[in-house]
Motif scaffolding. Structure first.
Motif, PDB file in Angstrom:
ATOM      1  N   GLU A  76      -9.922 -21.809  -9.181  1.00 40.56           N
ATOM      2  CA  GLU A  76      -8.614 -21.325  -8.737  1.00 40.56           C
ATOM      3  C   GLU A  76      -8.673 -19.856  -8.334  1.00 40.56           C
ATOM      4  OE1 GLU A  76      -6.208 -22.292 -12.085  1.00 40.56           O
ATOM      5  OE2 GLU A  76      -5.861 -24.375 -11.438  1.00 40.56           O
ATOM      6  N   VAL A  77      -9.430 -19.054  -9.100  1.00 42.27           N
ATOM      7  CA  VAL A  77      -9.589 -17.635  -8.747  1.00 42.27           C
ATOM      8  C   VAL A  77     -10.350 -17.502  -7.433  1.00 42.27           C
ATOM      9  CG1 VAL A  77     -10.582 -15.413  -9.449  1.00 42.27           C
ATOM     10  CG2 VAL A  77      -9.492 -16.887 -11.159  1.00 42.27           C
ATOM     11  N   PHE A  78     -11.386 -18.313  -7.269  1.00 43.04           N
ATOM     12  CA  PHE A  78     -12.147 -18.312  -6.017  1.00 43.04           C
ATOM     13  C   PHE A  78     -11.226 -18.637  -4.849  1.00 43.04           C
ATOM     14  CE2 PHE A  78     -14.532 -20.689  -2.774  1.00 43.04           C
ATOM     15  CZ  PHE A  78     -15.519 -19.775  -2.454  1.00 43.04           C
ATOM     16  N   ALA A  79     -10.389 -19.653  -5.003  1.00 42.09           N
ATOM     17  CA  ALA A  79      -9.452 -20.051  -3.941  1.00 42.09           C
ATOM     18  C   ALA A  79      -8.473 -18.915  -3.640  1.00 42.09           C
ATOM     19  CB  ALA A  79      -8.698 -21.313  -4.342  1.00 42.09           C
ATOM     20  N   SER A  80      -8.066 -18.177  -4.665  1.00 33.59           N
ATOM     21  CA  SER A  80      -7.170 -17.035  -4.459  1.00 33.59           C
ATOM     22  C   SER A  80      -7.841 -15.943  -3.636  1.00 33.59           C
ATOM     23  CB  SER A  80      -6.736 -16.460  -5.815  1.00 33.59           C
ATOM     24  OG  SER A  80      -5.976 -17.396  -6.542  1.00 33.59           O
ATOM     25  N   LEU A  81      -9.116 -15.706  -3.904  1.00 32.35           N
ATOM     26  CA  LEU A  81      -9.871 -14.716  -3.132  1.00 32.35           C
ATOM     27  C   LEU A  81      -9.987 -15.134  -1.675  1.00 32.35           C
ATOM     28  CD1 LEU A  81     -12.760 -13.929  -5.654  1.00 32.35           C
ATOM     29  CD2 LEU A  81     -10.961 -12.357  -4.946  1.00 32.35           C
ATOM     30  N   VAL A  82     -10.258 -16.423  -1.462  1.00 35.07           N
ATOM     31  CA  VAL A  82     -10.368 -16.949  -0.105  1.00 35.07           C
ATOM     32  C   VAL A  82      -9.043 -16.786   0.638  1.00 35.07           C
ATOM     33  CG1 VAL A  82     -10.752 -19.006   1.307  1.00 35.07           C
ATOM     34  CG2 VAL A  82     -12.175 -18.607  -0.714  1.00 35.07           C
ATOM     35  N   SER A  83      -7.963 -17.208  -0.003  1.00 35.66           N
ATOM     36  CA  SER A  83      -6.645 -17.131   0.632  1.00 35.66           C
ATOM     37  C   SER A  83      -6.249 -15.690   0.907  1.00 35.66           C
ATOM     38  CB  SER A  83      -5.590 -17.807  -0.265  1.00 35.66           C
ATOM     39  OG  SER A  83      -5.882 -19.179  -0.417  1.00 35.66           O
ATOM     40  N   ASP A  84      -6.599 -14.792  -0.004  1.00 29.47           N
ATOM     41  CA  ASP A  84      -6.273 -13.380   0.190  1.00 29.47           C
ATOM     42  C   ASP A  84      -7.018 -12.812   1.390  1.00 29.47           C
ATOM     43  OD1 ASP A  84      -5.044 -10.816  -0.986  1.00 29.47           O
ATOM     44  OD2 ASP A  84      -7.162 -10.277  -0.831  1.00 29.47           O
ATOM     45  N   TYR A  85      -8.269 -13.217   1.541  1.00 31.62           N
ATOM     46  CA  TYR A  85      -9.038 -12.762   2.709  1.00 31.62           C
ATOM     47  C   TYR A  85      -8.444 -13.321   3.993  1.00 31.62           C
ATOM     48  CZ  TYR A  85     -12.859 -11.750   5.884  1.00 31.62           C
ATOM     49  OH  TYR A  85     -13.585 -11.272   6.944  1.00 31.62           O
ATOM     50  N   ASN A  86      -8.085 -14.602   3.963  1.00 32.41           N
ATOM     51  CA  ASN A  86      -7.657 -15.278   5.185  1.00 32.41           C
ATOM     52  C   ASN A  86      -6.248 -14.907   5.648  1.00 32.41           C
ATOM     53  OD1 ASN A  86     -10.101 -16.598   5.179  1.00 32.41           O
ATOM     54  ND2 ASN A  86      -9.298 -18.553   4.463  1.00 32.41           N
ATOM     55  N   LYS A  87      -5.406 -14.473   4.737  1.00 32.80           N
ATOM     56  CA  LYS A  87      -4.000 -14.251   5.107  1.00 32.80           C
ATOM     57  C   LYS A  87      -3.877 -13.157   6.167  1.00 32.80           C
ATOM     58  CE  LYS A  87      -2.783 -10.845   1.526  1.00 32.80           C
ATOM     59  NZ  LYS A  87      -1.963 -10.599   0.313  1.00 32.80           N
ATOM     60  N   ILE A 117      -5.100  -4.910   7.566  1.00 37.87           N
ATOM     61  CA  ILE A 117      -4.066  -5.509   6.733  1.00 37.87           C
ATOM     62  C   ILE A 117      -4.248  -5.124   5.264  1.00 37.87           C
ATOM     63  CG2 ILE A 117      -3.861  -7.492   8.272  1.00 37.87           C
ATOM     64  CD1 ILE A 117      -5.415  -9.127   6.221  1.00 37.87           C
ATOM     65  N   LYS A 118      -3.165  -5.207   4.526  1.00 42.14           N
ATOM     66  CA  LYS A 118      -3.222  -4.962   3.096  1.00 42.14           C
ATOM     67  C   LYS A 118      -3.577  -6.272   2.387  1.00 42.14           C
ATOM     68  CE  LYS A 118       0.185  -1.220   2.999  1.00 42.14           C
ATOM     69  NZ  LYS A 118       1.478  -0.736   2.435  1.00 42.14           N
ATOM     70  N   HIS A 119      -4.408  -6.160   1.346  1.00 41.95           N
ATOM     71  CA  HIS A 119      -4.764  -7.358   0.605  1.00 41.95           C
ATOM     72  C   HIS A 119      -4.823  -7.047  -0.885  1.00 41.95           C
ATOM     73  CE1 HIS A 119      -8.244  -5.439   2.631  1.00 41.95           C
ATOM     74  NE2 HIS A 119      -8.787  -5.465   1.442  1.00 41.95           N
ATOM     75  N   THR A 120      -4.565  -8.064  -1.669  1.00 46.03           N
ATOM     76  CA  THR A 120      -4.488  -7.893  -3.121  1.00 46.03           C
ATOM     77  C   THR A 120      -5.834  -7.554  -3.722  1.00 46.03           C
ATOM     78  OG1 THR A 120      -2.695  -9.519  -3.195  1.00 46.03           O
ATOM     79  CG2 THR A 120      -3.802  -9.005  -5.281  1.00 46.03           C
ATOM     80  N   TYR A 121      -6.866  -8.267  -3.273  1.00 41.37           N
ATOM     81  CA  TYR A 121      -8.192  -8.091  -3.847  1.00 41.37           C
ATOM     82  C   TYR A 121      -9.065  -7.215  -2.952  1.00 41.37           C
ATOM     83  CZ  TYR A 121      -6.911 -12.189  -6.652  1.00 41.37           C
ATOM     84  OH  TYR A 121      -6.272 -13.067  -7.493  1.00 41.37           O
ATOM     85  N   PRO A 122      -9.988  -6.456  -3.546  1.00 44.15           N
ATOM     86  CA  PRO A 122     -10.961  -5.724  -2.721  1.00 44.15           C
ATOM     87  C   PRO A 122     -11.970  -6.706  -2.136  1.00 44.15           C
ATOM     88  CG  PRO A 122     -11.521  -5.501  -5.028  1.00 44.15           C
ATOM     89  CD  PRO A 122     -10.194  -6.221  -4.980  1.00 44.15           C
ATOM     90  N   ASP A 123     -12.688  -6.289  -1.119  1.00 44.52           N
ATOM     91  CA  ASP A 123     -13.708  -7.152  -0.537  1.00 44.52           C
ATOM     92  C   ASP A 123     -14.798  -7.444  -1.565  1.00 44.52           C
ATOM     93  OD1 ASP A 123     -12.596  -7.486   2.012  1.00 44.52           O
ATOM     94  OD2 ASP A 123     -13.350  -5.535   2.647  1.00 44.52           O
TER      95      ASP A 123
END
Length: 291
Positions: A76-87, A117-123
């Motif tokens: 689920e955390v991995f999916a959150s990172l993916v979605s954060d990158y893609n948004k 863009i702004k994103h929740t997680y760092p790269d």
């Protein structure tokens, strides 16, 4: 130019939702999976199908695959990172459904959009994402010293992301430490060194950590994991999850067999031709892969 700058430039040059009716959603996902399976079955030429997981169907497929074999929370955390990158990145730049690799290189446009863009997680990079998936299913058999000389960029990202804590951070630095080796240019010689090092870890039974090992001679003879991803079994092949580099997008790749995945990784490093060092080679968990 200092050593860290050299390593940085080398690595960069190398590595290049909505809720709805449950029954309706399940039906759509099953139909989509059938289409993907058919596409994969038609792809008999050794090629592969790739997705950036940029839609609900593909990310749910990846999450369900992860959860069959590894910790559900980590998936689920991995999916959150993916979605954060893609948004906020236009749909036409990142794929959702699994398809053959695009002929047009869209990376420059993707990187430009990502930086604006702004994103929740760092790269994050390949090593961080791989351990995120594997951390609860991977353990050490014995203590080993840490050599984190080449992990300076990883350190900065880990401090910002707060993805790992305590023992998990220690596990990360041990798994991806530099490994002292000889001056040989023979991959099989260095592979024995890496096999001995990685044999100190317990890996999951059904899932593989696939690593591309780089020979570094900047300040001695060393080996390190230059690229890494996680390979999952499917009913009709394999799914490989990777993050190419800090800036580049996530990829989920379907292969018919392991050999096709090994060839993909080898081809990724085909231009690494430094005559002073051993060419890159591949490890599956703690075993050398000869292609």
């Amino acid at each position: 130019m200092n050593k860290k700058s050299i390593i940085f430039i080398t690595c960069i040059s190398l590595l290049t939702s909505a809720c709805g009716n449950k029954n309706k959603t399940n039906k759509i996902e099953k139909n989509a999976e059938k289409i993907q399976e058919a596409n994969l079955d038609e792809n008999k030429s050794g090629k592969y199908l790739v997705s950036n997981m940029n839609d609900e169907t593909s990310i749910n497929f990846v999450k369900s695959t992860i959860e069959k074999h590894l910790n559900k929370k980590n998936g689920e955390v991995f999916a959150s990172l993916v979605s954060d990158y893609n948004k906020s990145i236009p749909k036409e730049l990142l794929s959702g459904d699994f398809r053959e690799p695009p002929k047009e290189d869209k990376l420059d446009k993707i990187l430009e959009m990502r930086s604006s863009i702004k994103h929740t997680y760092p790269d994050t990079n390949c090593r961080i994402n791989s351990l995120l998936l594997l951390k609860d299913n991977l353990s050490l058999k014995e203590d080993i010293p840490i050599d984190d000389e080449i992990l300076f960029m990883d350190k900065e990202a880990l401090k910002s992301s707060n993805l790992f804590k305590g023992d998990e951070l220690e596990k990360f630095y041990k798994l991806f430490s530099r490994v002292k080796t000889s001056s040989s240019k023979d991959p099989k010689v260095h592979a024995k060194v890496m096999e001995k090092f990685l044999s100190k870890f317990n890996f999951p039974k059904d899932v593989s950590m696939l690593s591309v090992i780089i020979n570094d001679k900047l300040d001695g003879d060393y080996l390190f994991i230059g690229h890494v991803g996680v390979l999952f079994p499917l009913d009709d092949g394999y799914l490989f999850l990777e993050k190419i580099s800090f800036e580049e997008p996530y990829q989920a790749i379907k292969f018919l067999d392991k050999k096709s995945c090994f060839k993909y990784l080898k081809n990724k490093f085909k231009d690494y031709t430094d005559p002073e060092v051993c060419p890159p080679f591949i490890m599956e968990n703690d075993k050398y892969v000869e292609i």
